[in-house]
Design a protein around this motif. Structure first.
Motif, PDB file in Angstrom:
ATOM      1  N   HIS A  18       0.785  -1.248  -0.030  1.00 37.48           N
ATOM      2  CA  HIS A  18       0.047   0.052   0.073  1.00 37.48           C
ATOM      3  C   HIS A  18       0.874   1.296   0.005  1.00 37.48           C
ATOM      4  CE1 HIS A  18      -3.847  -1.965   1.510  1.00 37.48           C
ATOM      5  NE2 HIS A  18      -3.559  -2.499   0.417  1.00 37.48           N
ATOM      6  N   CYS A  20       2.056   4.638  -0.660  1.00 36.06           N
ATOM      7  CA  CYS A  20       1.091   5.922  -0.676  1.00 36.06           C
ATOM      8  C   CYS A  20       1.484   6.691  -1.955  1.00 36.06           C
ATOM      9  CB  CYS A  20       1.009   6.637   0.644  1.00 36.06           C
ATOM     10  SG  CYS A  20      -0.022   8.159   0.489  1.00 36.06           S
ATOM     11  N   CYS A  45      -1.471   2.530  -3.260  1.00 31.87           N
ATOM     12  CA  CYS A  45      -2.653   3.196  -2.559  1.00 31.87           C
ATOM     13  C   CYS A  45      -2.870   4.861  -2.742  1.00 31.87           C
ATOM     14  CB  CYS A  45      -2.233   2.720  -1.274  1.00 31.87           C
ATOM     15  SG  CYS A  45      -3.722   3.085   0.148  1.00 31.87           S
ATOM     16  N   SER A 294      -9.445  -5.132   1.557  1.00 28.64           N
ATOM     17  CA  SER A 294      -8.840  -3.853   0.896  1.00 28.64           C
ATOM     18  C   SER A 294      -9.134  -3.752  -0.665  1.00 28.64           C
ATOM     19  CB  SER A 294      -7.311  -4.187   1.120  1.00 28.64           C
ATOM     20  OG  SER A 294      -6.566  -3.019   0.444  1.00 28.64           O
ATOM     21  N   ARG A 296      -7.782  -1.693  -2.586  1.00 24.37           N
ATOM     22  CA  ARG A 296      -6.414  -1.665  -3.566  1.00 24.37           C
ATOM     23  C   ARG A 296      -5.903  -3.105  -3.113  1.00 24.37           C
ATOM     24  NH1 ARG A 296      -9.041   2.136  -1.102  1.00 24.37           N
ATOM     25  NH2 ARG A 296      -7.376   2.258   0.743  1.00 24.37           N
TER      26      ARG A 296
END
Length: 304
Positions: A18, A20, A45, A294, A296
């Protein structure tokens, strides 16, 4: 150690869980540029934090030409339900954003799209590939990028129900009604020389408050608005009137989120194309998480 300190005999793998915003793009660029990095696996993410470069001046999922701000983006009492999900932040599924003052020295925000002042390819989170830049008619914009983060499964249909819709979207939308119809006109009447923004960023989660009234009061305090501008009875009356249309809002949000996988696919395709343009042939997209846990859930895996 930095990648530059790695010896020629060492072999590395980059892993991002994930990652960012632009961090995913940074990891992929490091993989392509550094021969010591033999493989990479990353799950992207926070698509709304991506830095975009604009292929043209028109966002793909917003108005093609500048329009004056309407007197109310919700046309009074949610008459135009389509604006609810497009105009407000869906703060339920996403974390509150951290203070971004540290990043202000190198980036600016225009029309909701984060851009580096003199961004070269190495600074751009989307599009990364030449293939996508040649074909993309316009930039996506923050609304579309935020929507992509809800992809794979519509969380409302997945069982989160009315309570989730109420806290994630409805409360924020009703605050927008109050802002446009009552607070903003009152502020402009007090000081006609000040331009009051038609849309405001609250970054408050409605589910953290015991009731809608407390949520509105907290939002007003955060924006520096005197509580006397809105009576409790007016806040409650507006909430109750808007609540009559919550089922219509639910259907619209579900329809809107059905587009989310399409937008995320554009981002994933761009990253795959970037790796292949960098000479990486062994690239795959692997779903590795339960999308109910999740949204993603797709990892980009590559090796050489």
């Amino acid at each position: 150690r930095t990648l530059g300190a790695v010896t020629a005999s060492e072999r590395l793998m980059l892993v991002g869980l994930h990652a960012c915003g632009d961090l995913t793009a940074t990891l992929l660029r490091c993989f392509v540029a550094c021969d010591n990095v033999r493989s990479v696996m990353v799950v992207g993410c926070c698509y709304h934090r991506l830095t975009e470069t604009r292929a043209c001046s028109t966002p793909a999922f917003e108005s093609a030409s500048p329009l004056p701000a309407p007197p109310s983006p919700l046309s009074g009492m949610l008459n135009d339900v389509s604006d609810v999900a497009l105009a407000v932040d869906e703060e339920g599924p996403t974390r509150e954003r951290e203070d971004e003052s540290a990043a202000a020295s190198w980036e600016v925000e225009r029309d909701g799209v984060r851009e580096a002042p003199a961004a070269g390819d190495e600074c751009v989170g989307f599009p990364m590939s030449r293939w996508m830049r040649d074909r993309l008619p316009s930039w996506l914009g923050k609304s579309a990028l935020t929507l992509a983060g809800h992809s794979t499964v519509d969380r409302i249909a997945a069982g989160r129900g009315t309570d989730s819709l109420y806290h994630a979207t409805f409360c924020r939308a009703v605050f927008q009604v109050l802002w446009h119809e009552t607070i903003m006109p009152a502020l402009q009447a007090l000081d006609t020389s000040t331009l009051v923004k038609p849309n405001v960023n609250l970054h408050l989660r409605a589910n953290k408050f015991s009731c809608f009234l407390d949520y509105v009061r907290a939002g007003m305090k955060k924006l520096g608005v005197d509580h006397s501008m809105l009576a409790d009875a007016e806040i409650i009356a507006t909430h109750d009137q808007c609540y009559k249309r919550i089922e219509q809002l639910r259907r619209y949000v579900a329809l809107r989120r059905a587009l989310a996988p399409c937008i995320e696919s554009i981002l994933l395709l761009d990253r795959v194309c970037f790796l292949e343009e960098g000479g990486v042939n062994n690239v795959s997209l692997v779903p590795i998480f339960d999308p109910l846990i999740s949204p993603r859930c797709v990892a980009i895996s590559a090796s050489r």
